[in-house]
Design a protein around this motif. Structure first.
Motif, PDB file in Angstrom:
ATOM      1  N   GLN A 146     -52.980   8.995 -30.954  1.00 19.21           N
ATOM      2  CA  GLN A 146     -53.142  10.161 -31.823  1.00 19.21           C
ATOM      3  C   GLN A 146     -51.968  11.139 -31.720  1.00 19.21           C
ATOM      4  O   GLN A 146     -51.499  11.647 -32.735  1.00 19.21           O
ATOM      5  N   ASP A 147     -51.467  11.395 -30.502  1.00 20.07           N
ATOM      6  CA  ASP A 147     -50.400  12.390 -30.390  1.00 20.07           C
ATOM      7  C   ASP A 147     -49.033  11.769 -30.685  1.00 20.07           C
ATOM      8  O   ASP A 147     -48.255  12.313 -31.465  1.00 20.07           O
ATOM      9  N   LEU A 148     -48.727  10.627 -30.080  1.00 19.32           N
ATOM     10  CA  LEU A 148     -47.412  10.023 -30.324  1.00 19.32           C
ATOM     11  C   LEU A 148     -47.407   9.166 -31.591  1.00 19.32           C
ATOM     12  O   LEU A 148     -46.410   9.070 -32.279  1.00 19.32           O
ATOM     13  N   GLY A 149     -48.532   8.518 -31.888  1.00 15.28           N
ATOM     14  CA  GLY A 149     -48.584   7.644 -33.054  1.00 15.28           C
ATOM     15  C   GLY A 149     -48.718   8.383 -34.372  1.00 15.28           C
ATOM     16  O   GLY A 149     -48.295   7.888 -35.404  1.00 15.28           O
ATOM     17  N   GLN A 150     -49.319   9.570 -34.345  1.00 13.56           N
ATOM     18  CA  GLN A 150     -49.488  10.381 -35.558  1.00 13.56           C
ATOM     19  C   GLN A 150     -50.031   9.545 -36.721  1.00 13.56           C
ATOM     20  O   GLN A 150     -49.396   9.455 -37.791  1.00 13.56           O
ATOM     21  N   PRO A 151     -51.195   8.936 -36.519  1.00 11.10           N
ATOM     22  CA  PRO A 151     -51.707   8.014 -37.536  1.00 11.10           C
ATOM     23  C   PRO A 151     -52.243   8.717 -38.782  1.00 11.10           C
ATOM     24  O   PRO A 151     -52.784   9.820 -38.695  1.00 11.10           O
ATOM     25  N   LYS A 152     -52.054   8.060 -39.924  1.00  9.18           N
ATOM     26  CA  LYS A 152     -52.642   8.527 -41.184  1.00  9.18           C
ATOM     27  C   LYS A 152     -53.488   7.377 -41.738  1.00  9.18           C
ATOM     28  O   LYS A 152     -53.056   6.216 -41.709  1.00  9.18           O
ATOM     29  N   ALA A 153     -54.673   7.695 -42.221  1.00  9.61           N
ATOM     30  CA  ALA A 153     -55.574   6.656 -42.726  1.00  9.61           C
ATOM     31  C   ALA A 153     -54.835   5.760 -43.713  1.00  9.61           C
ATOM     32  O   ALA A 153     -54.049   6.240 -44.533  1.00  9.61           O
ATOM     33  N   GLY A 154     -55.073   4.468 -43.609  1.00 12.82           N
ATOM     34  CA  GLY A 154     -54.424   3.511 -44.494  1.00 12.82           C
ATOM     35  C   GLY A 154     -53.178   2.885 -43.902  1.00 12.82           C
ATOM     36  O   GLY A 154     -52.693   1.878 -44.419  1.00 12.82           O
ATOM     37  N   GLU A 155     -52.674   3.449 -42.829  1.00 11.18           N
ATOM     38  CA  GLU A 155     -51.480   2.878 -42.203  1.00 11.18           C
ATOM     39  C   GLU A 155     -51.834   1.637 -41.379  1.00 11.18           C
ATOM     40  O   GLU A 155     -52.991   1.383 -41.070  1.00 11.18           O
ATOM     41  N   THR A 156     -50.774   0.888 -41.020  1.00 14.63           N
ATOM     42  CA  THR A 156     -50.957  -0.323 -40.234  1.00 14.63           C
ATOM     43  C   THR A 156     -50.540  -0.087 -38.783  1.00 14.63           C
ATOM     44  O   THR A 156     -49.435   0.383 -38.522  1.00 14.63           O
ATOM     45  N   LEU A 157     -51.468  -0.407 -37.884  1.00 11.01           N
ATOM     46  CA  LEU A 157     -51.255  -0.269 -36.438  1.00 11.01           C
ATOM     47  C   LEU A 157     -51.175  -1.655 -35.825  1.00 11.01           C
ATOM     48  O   LEU A 157     -52.077  -2.465 -36.010  1.00 11.01           O
ATOM     49  N   LEU A 158     -50.080  -1.912 -35.096  1.00  9.02           N
ATOM     50  CA  LEU A 158     -49.918  -3.175 -34.361  1.00  9.02           C
ATOM     51  C   LEU A 158     -49.999  -2.851 -32.874  1.00  9.02           C
ATOM     52  O   LEU A 158     -49.403  -1.869 -32.413  1.00  9.02           O
ATOM     53  N   ILE A 159     -50.725  -3.684 -32.114  1.00  9.71           N
ATOM     54  CA  ILE A 159     -50.955  -3.436 -30.685  1.00  9.71           C
ATOM     55  C   ILE A 159     -50.635  -4.699 -29.898  1.00  9.71           C
ATOM     56  O   ILE A 159     -51.133  -5.770 -30.241  1.00  9.71           O
ATOM     57  N   SER A 160     -49.829  -4.566 -28.848  1.00  4.73           N
ATOM     58  CA  SER A 160     -49.594  -5.718 -27.972  1.00  4.73           C
ATOM     59  C   SER A 160     -50.502  -5.626 -26.757  1.00  4.73           C
ATOM     60  O   SER A 160     -50.994  -4.544 -26.421  1.00  4.73           O
ATOM     61  N   SER A 161     -50.709  -6.749 -26.104  1.00 10.07           N
ATOM     62  CA  SER A 161     -51.677  -6.839 -25.002  1.00 10.07           C
ATOM     63  C   SER A 161     -52.992  -6.222 -25.462  1.00 10.07           C
ATOM     64  O   SER A 161     -53.633  -5.438 -24.770  1.00 10.07           O
ATOM     65  N   ALA A 162     -53.398  -6.632 -26.664  1.00 11.40           N
ATOM     66  CA  ALA A 162     -54.475  -5.937 -27.365  1.00 11.40           C
ATOM     67  C   ALA A 162     -55.841  -6.170 -26.745  1.00 11.40           C
ATOM     68  O   ALA A 162     -56.765  -5.388 -26.972  1.00 11.40           O
TER      69      ALA A 162
END
Lengths: 341, 341
Positions: A146-162
């Motif tokens: 939330q603080d570093l990623g600054q997400p906005k609805a509809g965006e794509t989030l990729l996660i490693s070691s998920a």
């Protein structure tokens, strides 16, 4: 419930600095006599402690990252019960979490502990969640996204070691925020687990001969936020798929920790062409907001939108072998040791 | 002063995609017939154009960074005079700056040009400053340092390629903001120049066998902001000297542009241990603030707190050789070609 204050505790201490993956001979189990309590100190009997890949850097004792010295107690988060107290903050019988270390118990200052609020726990939220989904891994996910990623609805989030405790939590928070969530994990069991948790797509890196292409296939419009727990080649593969103004959250670099020479990344020119931002996270910087975040995540657990997995084994003797196995990708959820039967 | 509208202009076009340093045979000087003006177009006679190392990526035509195609006009900033107009915005005789390219002139849309305000220039501020210290290099310094660098008085700013037009401007803005400013440059002439400009310390990388140690000696308390124009080994050396919460402004990566394989960085774990942030800059994202920034920098030039150096050679034929020389570190200040005698 109280215990008599013991005269000594079993504690895992650093026997030698590891070269590569930390093997069990790097650790020594020492029966450690407990000192008399000074003013402001408490004696804690540890009930659970965690095994954290991110602690690996502290074992090296190199000059750059401050490290542990030989014979120092191995660090970790833990949950324990106060068994003796000269503290105004904590009385015998209180449960606390904090950086207790790999030990059955210890005498520590009363600063840096957090009292466990019994209201936080019930049949849906276990006490061990405070050093897992509500502890450092969960808080890392919460503030990193939330603080570093600054997400906005509809965006794509990729996660490693998920499928790890940080990654799985990040993905579920991402879904709650309206993101398209794609996870990278190794093996079909972990990938199925992510699908169960509601991830929109998963990439089994063990099956992907061309990781950048696999990410492109899973994220055809590109990646807005890459939440990185791995580093190196996987980070480079993600960079090649970042959208303009993409954000990279550097939460962990587990693939770097055991290399003799750091590998790093190659694609730094993309920071200019794609206006990327990459930022490292230290979750303790957010400590004033911990309580609110924990309450919010506990609510998500109760309403079913945040699930978590713990992998708990019994007995302090297991810790070094279980720690070594983490680096072979054996972990599934938060890895904990239960010290008291 | 007006000129008759020419029938054709000399223009440098891409002859082949460079492999490594762009050599003169990558460019072809073509006498290009000018079309009839369409509505909204102007014909511009170029007076000056710039040679920019950062444009190198556009010559490669690889799939990642969008690139120029064979026979396309080479891109650059330029200053020119309108010699024919079917635009409501510009009349014959107006001076404009914009992305004119390596050419004696061209027919272009009236969009994307900036009219040069004669009030901006006098005996202290030359017209060429609009494509130098008041143009892309100066604006890159201005917004990169202030928006991405987030400087606070008393902090330490390290700059690579510090004698270049971006670096030298960044350093002087840094001094005006109360920072301790340290520059990295190659050779004693450039280092002396930086000292003259008021830099607190300089590092001659050609004399430094151990660059991380040389940075540590020049910045004993560490680096808060690293303004990077170079990338690769130099970026890694800076990372090893960053303080907690340090900011890295990725303005250029000139040491990467001519490599067959990108080199990148190794020290990514420092992003976690030192909570670093690294961000790439595209100055056009700030275009709405350009006019205010230019006025502020022109004021600094007039009061003597911002000095700049231009390296102007006469004649369009020189451009490819002068461009090649930039990558050998031969540039000193902003490199310009004067096309009209």
């Amino acid at each position: 419930m109280t215990h008599p204050a013991p005269k000594s505790f079993q504690q895992w201490r650093l026997a030698k600095h590891p070269d590569g993956v930390p093997t069990p001979d790097c650790f020594e189990l020492v029966d450690t006599p407990m000192p008399e309590l000074a003013e402001g100190q408490v004696m804690i009997a540890t009930h659970y402690f965690s095994l954290d890949p991110g602690m690996r850097g502290r074992l090296s004792g190199d000059s750059y990252a401050a490290g542990l010295k030989i014979s120092e107690l191995i660090e970790s988060a833990g949950i324990g019960e106060i068994v003796a107290s000269r503290s105004e903050r904590y009385g015998v019988g209180d449960y606390v979490m904090g950086g207790l270390g790999w030990c059955e118990g210890n005498v520590v200052s009363d600063r840096g502990l957090q009292k466990l609020d019994p209201a936080l726990f019930d049949d849906k939220v276990s006490m061990t969640a405070t050093i897992g989904v509500l502890g450092v891994p969960g808080l890392t996910a919460w503030f990193g996204l939330q603080d570093l990623g600054q997400p906005k609805a509809g965006e794509t989030l990729l996660i490693s070691s998920a499928a790890g405790p940080v990654g799985a939590t990040t993905g579920q928070i991402g879904k709650a925020l309206g993101l398209t969530v794609v996870g990278i994990a190794g093996g079909s069991d972990k990938c199925s687990y992510l699908t169960e948790l509601g991830f929109d797509a998963v990439i089994d890196y063990k099956q992907a001969s061309d990781l950048p292409a696999a990410i492109k296939a899973a994220c055809p419009d590109g990646v807005d936020i890459y939440f990185d727990n791995v580093g190196a080649e996987m980070l480079d593969a993600a960079i090649l798929n970042m959208r303009l103004n993409g954000r990279i959250v550097v939460s962990g670099q587990v693939s770097e920790y055991n290399r003799a020479q750091p590998h790093g990344i190659r694609n730094t020119t993309a920071f200019i062409t794609h206006r990327l931002r990459m930022q490292g996270l230290v979750v303790y910087d957010y400590h004033k907001q911990f309580v609110d975040a924990q309450a919010a995540m506990a609510k998500m657990i109760r309403d079913g939108s945040l699930r978590y997995t713990e992998d708990i084994s019994q007995g302090i003797a297991d810790a070094p072998k279980a720690y070594e196995a983490l680096f072979a990708g054996a972990n599934f959820g938060r890895r904990l040791i239960k010290t008291i039967g």
